[in-house]
Design a protein around this motif. Structure first.
Motif: not given
Length: 122
Positions: A9-13, A28-31
C-alpha cells in the motif's frame, strides 16, 4: 530504473534516470518527484578525481498526498542512491536542504567546496 517499495500500500520509489528525477508512484500515478541534475566537478575544486555531483533541485508532492511522509521518503531514497553511487550532493531544493539539516547522518554527502554557480562553500 532503480526502485524500492516499502510495505504493501506504500508508494513505490524509483530513480527515473532518463528523466533526471526520482519518482514516488502509487500504481502508475506519479505522486511526487525530486528533480536532479548531474555535474562533473570543475578541475581544481578539491574533490577526488571522478567524483560527480548530483544537484537536487526541486521536490514536488501532489497536494492531496502532502503530509503523508512521501517527500521525506523520496529524499531518503535519493540520498541513499547517491551514497551508493559514490557521489556528492548539492541540495538546491529548500526541502532537501532542511531534511539533511534534520538528518545529519547524510551531511557527509554534501559538497564541501565553493562552486562557481553559487559563489560559496558550505
Amino acid at each position: 530504473m532503480d526502485e524500492t517499495s516499502a510495505e504493501p500500500g506504500a508508494v513505490r520509489l524509483v530513480h527515473n534516470a532518463d528523466r533526471d528525477r526520482y519518482e514516488a508512484l502509487d500504481g502508475d500515478e506519479v505522486v511526487a518527484v525530486l528533480a536532479h541534475e548531474d555535474e562533473d566537478p570543475p578541475d581544481g575544486d578539491g574533490l577526488a578525481v571522478g567524483v560527480r555531483l548530483r544537484d537536487l533541485r526541486s521536490t514536488v508532492v501532489a497536494p492531496e498526498r502532502s503530509g503523508a511522509g512521501i517527500g521525506s521518503a523520496i529524499v531518503r531514497f535519493a540520498l541513499d542512491d547517491i551514497r551508493g553511487l559514490g557521489m556528492t550532493v548539492r541540495p538546491t531544493c529548500w526541502f532537501v536542504r532542511g531534511w539533511i539539516e534534520r538528518h545529519r547522518e547524510y551531511a557527509d554527502l554534501l559538497e564541501t567546496t565553493a562552486h562557481p554557480k553559487d559563489g560559496g562553500g558550505r
